[in-house]
Structures are given as structure tokens and as C-alpha cells.
Design a protein around this motif. Structure first.
Motif, PDB file in Angstrom:
ATOM      1  N   SER A   6       0.960  -1.239  -0.101  1.00 41.78           N
ATOM      2  CA  SER A   6       0.063  -0.160  -0.048  1.00 41.78           C
ATOM      3  C   SER A   6       0.864   1.351  -0.032  1.00 41.78           C
ATOM      4  CB  SER A   6      -0.877   0.038   1.107  1.00 41.78           C
ATOM      5  OG  SER A   6      -1.694  -0.977   1.321  1.00 41.78           O
ATOM      6  N   THR A   7       0.651   2.288  -0.747  1.00 38.41           N
ATOM      7  CA  THR A   7       1.288   3.518  -0.889  1.00 38.41           C
ATOM      8  C   THR A   7       1.276   3.987   0.419  1.00 38.41           C
ATOM      9  OG1 THR A   7       0.700   3.662  -3.364  1.00 38.41           O
ATOM     10  CG2 THR A   7       1.522   5.523  -2.223  1.00 38.41           C
ATOM     11  N   GLY A   8       2.605   4.380   0.677  1.00 40.80           N
ATOM     12  CA  GLY A   8       2.715   5.200   2.261  1.00 40.80           C
ATOM     13  C   GLY A   8       2.574   4.283   3.354  1.00 40.80           C
ATOM     14  N   ALA A   9       2.395   3.051   3.282  1.00 37.19           N
ATOM     15  CA  ALA A   9       2.236   2.223   4.433  1.00 37.19           C
ATOM     16  C   ALA A   9       3.675   2.074   5.144  1.00 37.19           C
ATOM     17  CB  ALA A   9       1.742   0.978   4.101  1.00 37.19           C
ATOM     18  N   SER A  10       3.700   2.085   6.711  1.00 34.13           N
ATOM     19  CA  SER A  10       4.914   2.076   7.419  1.00 34.13           C
ATOM     20  C   SER A  10       5.019   0.661   7.643  1.00 34.13           C
ATOM     21  CB  SER A  10       4.627   2.540   8.535  1.00 34.13           C
ATOM     22  OG  SER A  10       4.409   3.972   8.504  1.00 34.13           O
ATOM     23  N   GLY A  11       3.891  -0.162   7.684  1.00 35.99           N
ATOM     24  CA  GLY A  11       4.106  -1.773   7.993  1.00 35.99           C
ATOM     25  C   GLY A  11       2.823  -2.201   7.746  1.00 35.99           C
ATOM     26  N   TYR A  12       2.636  -3.565   8.249  1.00 37.83           N
ATOM     27  CA  TYR A  12       1.480  -4.274   7.854  1.00 37.83           C
ATOM     28  C   TYR A  12       1.204  -5.164   9.168  1.00 37.83           C
ATOM     29  CZ  TYR A  12       2.209  -3.013   3.252  1.00 37.83           C
ATOM     30  OH  TYR A  12       2.672  -2.357   1.996  1.00 37.83           O
ATOM     31  N   GLN A  13      -0.010  -5.217   9.613  1.00 38.39           N
ATOM     32  CA  GLN A  13      -0.238  -6.272  10.880  1.00 38.39           C
ATOM     33  C   GLN A  13      -0.977  -7.532  10.119  1.00 38.39           C
ATOM     34  OE1 GLN A  13      -3.165  -3.864  13.108  1.00 38.39           O
ATOM     35  NE2 GLN A  13      -1.416  -3.672  14.523  1.00 38.39           N
ATOM     36  N   ILE A  14      -0.699  -8.762  10.555  1.00 36.95           N
ATOM     37  CA  ILE A  14      -1.197  -9.809  10.100  1.00 36.95           C
ATOM     38  C   ILE A  14      -1.821 -10.671  11.553  1.00 36.95           C
ATOM     39  CG2 ILE A  14      -0.410 -12.091   9.177  1.00 36.95           C
ATOM     40  CD1 ILE A  14       2.084 -10.569   8.198  1.00 36.95           C
ATOM     41  N   TYR A  15      -3.033 -10.838  11.143  1.00 37.24           N
ATOM     42  CA  TYR A  15      -3.880 -11.556  12.166  1.00 37.24           C
ATOM     43  C   TYR A  15      -4.111 -12.924  11.598  1.00 37.24           C
ATOM     44  CZ  TYR A  15      -4.589  -7.755  15.230  1.00 37.24           C
ATOM     45  OH  TYR A  15      -4.228  -6.602  16.320  1.00 37.24           O
ATOM     46  N   TYR A  16      -4.570 -13.981  12.716  1.00 36.37           N
ATOM     47  CA  TYR A  16      -4.759 -15.272  11.985  1.00 36.37           C
ATOM     48  C   TYR A  16      -6.000 -15.761  13.060  1.00 36.37           C
ATOM     49  CZ  TYR A  16      -2.348 -17.510  15.812  1.00 36.37           C
ATOM     50  OH  TYR A  16      -2.157 -17.910  17.371  1.00 36.37           O
ATOM     51  N   SER A  17      -6.711 -16.759  12.713  1.00 32.42           N
ATOM     52  CA  SER A  17      -7.811 -17.197  13.200  1.00 32.42           C
ATOM     53  C   SER A  17      -7.418 -18.904  13.131  1.00 32.42           C
ATOM     54  CB  SER A  17      -8.894 -17.114  12.807  1.00 32.42           C
ATOM     55  OG  SER A  17     -10.259 -17.638  13.301  1.00 32.42           O
ATOM     56  N   GLU A  18      -7.849 -19.594  13.949  1.00 36.08           N
ATOM     57  CA  GLU A  18      -7.765 -21.223  14.101  1.00 36.08           C
ATOM     58  C   GLU A  18      -9.254 -21.515  14.302  1.00 36.08           C
ATOM     59  OE1 GLU A  18      -3.507 -22.167  16.022  1.00 36.08           O
ATOM     60  OE2 GLU A  18      -5.097 -21.974  17.427  1.00 36.08           O
ATOM     61  N   ASN A  19      -9.454 -22.501  13.067  1.00 40.29           N
ATOM     62  CA  ASN A  19     -10.877 -23.205  13.209  1.00 40.29           C
ATOM     63  C   ASN A  19     -11.983 -22.080  13.568  1.00 40.29           C
ATOM     64  OD1 ASN A  19      -9.880 -25.722  12.831  1.00 40.29           O
ATOM     65  ND2 ASN A  19      -9.120 -25.805  14.899  1.00 40.29           N
ATOM     66  N   GLY A  20     -11.981 -21.003  12.940  1.00 37.48           N
ATOM     67  CA  GLY A  20     -12.979 -19.993  13.140  1.00 37.48           C
ATOM     68  C   GLY A  20     -12.943 -19.186  14.233  1.00 37.48           C
ATOM     69  N   GLY A  21     -12.065 -19.426  15.218  1.00 36.78           N
ATOM     70  CA  GLY A  21     -12.082 -18.505  16.630  1.00 36.78           C
ATOM     71  C   GLY A  21     -11.724 -17.109  16.403  1.00 36.78           C
ATOM     72  N   LYS A  22     -11.471 -16.659  17.479  1.00 35.67           N
ATOM     73  CA  LYS A  22     -11.031 -15.025  17.598  1.00 35.67           C
ATOM     74  C   LYS A  22      -9.999 -14.874  16.739  1.00 35.67           C
ATOM     75  CE  LYS A  22     -10.691 -11.291  20.814  1.00 35.67           C
ATOM     76  NZ  LYS A  22     -10.580 -11.000  22.239  1.00 35.67           N
ATOM     77  N   TYR A  23      -9.639 -13.870  16.242  1.00 32.98           N
ATOM     78  CA  TYR A  23      -8.424 -13.569  15.421  1.00 32.98           C
ATOM     79  C   TYR A  23      -7.264 -12.931  16.447  1.00 32.98           C
ATOM     80  CZ  TYR A  23     -10.099 -13.792  10.656  1.00 32.98           C
ATOM     81  OH  TYR A  23     -10.382 -14.457   9.417  1.00 32.98           O
ATOM     82  N   LYS A  24      -6.158 -13.265  16.390  1.00 35.39           N
ATOM     83  CA  LYS A  24      -5.195 -12.918  16.984  1.00 35.39           C
ATOM     84  C   LYS A  24      -3.879 -12.429  16.208  1.00 35.39           C
ATOM     85  CE  LYS A  24      -6.007 -17.168  19.819  1.00 35.39           C
ATOM     86  NZ  LYS A  24      -5.548 -18.572  20.232  1.00 35.39           N
ATOM     87  N   ARG A  25      -3.182 -11.404  16.730  1.00 27.20           N
ATOM     88  CA  ARG A  25      -2.145 -10.840  16.109  1.00 27.20           C
ATOM     89  C   ARG A  25      -1.048 -11.833  15.997  1.00 27.20           C
ATOM     90  NH1 ARG A  25       1.068  -5.583  17.626  1.00 27.20           N
ATOM     91  NH2 ARG A  25       1.427  -6.820  19.347  1.00 27.20           N
ATOM     92  N   LEU A  26      -0.620 -12.394  14.697  1.00 28.05           N
ATOM     93  CA  LEU A  26       0.440 -13.043  14.297  1.00 28.05           C
ATOM     94  C   LEU A  26       1.775 -12.274  14.476  1.00 28.05           C
ATOM     95  CD1 LEU A  26       1.605 -15.951  13.656  1.00 28.05           C
ATOM     96  CD2 LEU A  26       1.062 -15.229  11.103  1.00 28.05           C
ATOM     97  N   THR A  27       1.885 -10.790  13.768  1.00 32.60           N
ATOM     98  CA  THR A  27       3.241 -10.363  13.565  1.00 32.60           C
ATOM     99  C   THR A  27       2.808  -9.124  12.941  1.00 32.60           C
ATOM    100  OG1 THR A  27       5.413 -10.404  13.296  1.00 32.60           O
ATOM    101  CG2 THR A  27       4.037 -11.415  11.566  1.00 32.60           C
ATOM    102  N   THR A  28       3.834  -8.307  12.990  1.00 36.34           N
ATOM    103  CA  THR A  28       3.970  -6.993  12.258  1.00 36.34           C
ATOM    104  C   THR A  28       4.973  -7.076  11.370  1.00 36.34           C
ATOM    105  OG1 THR A  28       2.777  -5.891  13.955  1.00 36.34           O
ATOM    106  CG2 THR A  28       3.958  -4.476  12.455  1.00 36.34           C
ATOM    107  N   VAL A  29       5.067  -6.742  10.026  1.00 35.98           N
ATOM    108  CA  VAL A  29       6.162  -6.463   9.246  1.00 35.98           C
ATOM    109  C   VAL A  29       6.201  -5.355   8.429  1.00 35.98           C
ATOM    110  CG1 VAL A  29       5.994  -9.026   9.032  1.00 35.98           C
ATOM    111  CG2 VAL A  29       4.831  -7.861   7.207  1.00 35.98           C
TER     112      VAL A  29
END
Length: 72
Positions: A6-29
Motif C-alpha cells: 500500500s502506498t505510504g504504509a509504514s508496515g502491515y499487521q497480520i492476524y490469524y484465526s484457528e478453526n473460526g475462533g477469535k483473530y489474534k495478532r501473528l506479527t507486524t512486518v
């Protein structure tokens, strides 16, 4: 996992969910891709989503979430 930068982005947050559960932050890159190993059992479903962010004068602004990517 890869996405278009994305133009101008400092970074990206990546979230994941297991088996339809609540999303959790995996990492930031700072790049437009992530390579890591995730262990899961046969029959499990992993879902990932990404959003860009930028920091301006100490305040963080977030972009929209990507489409969800599902791994079975």
C-alpha cells in the motif's frame, strides 16, 4: 503469504484465526510478504488477514483489512 504494498504504509499487521475462533495478532512486518511455519492438525482451518498502517506525528492510522485467506 504475500500481498500488494500500500502506498505510504509504514508496515502491515497480520492476524490469524484457528478453526473460526477469535483473530489474534501473528506479527507486524514492514514488507509485502511473510514467510513462517505454522503447525496445525489435519482438519484444522487457518485464516489470515492483513491491514496496512502508517504513523504520522506519533499517531497510528490503519487501513482496511484484506480479504481473508483460508488454509485447510
Amino acid at each position: 503469504l504475500g500481498w500488494k504494498k500500500s502506498t505510504g504504509a509504514s508496515g502491515y499487521q497480520i492476524y490469524y484465526s484457528e478453526n473460526g475462533g477469535k483473530y489474534k495478532r501473528l506479527t507486524t512486518v514492514s514488507s509485502g510478504k511473510l514467510s513462517c511455519t505454522i503447525r496445525y492438525a489435519i482438519g484444522d482451518t487457518e485464516q489470515f488477514k492483513v491491514r496496512p498502517y502508517t504513523k504520522v506525528n506519533g499517531k497510528t492510522y490503519y487501513g482496511s483489512w484484506s480479504n481473508v485467506v483460508t488454509v485447510n
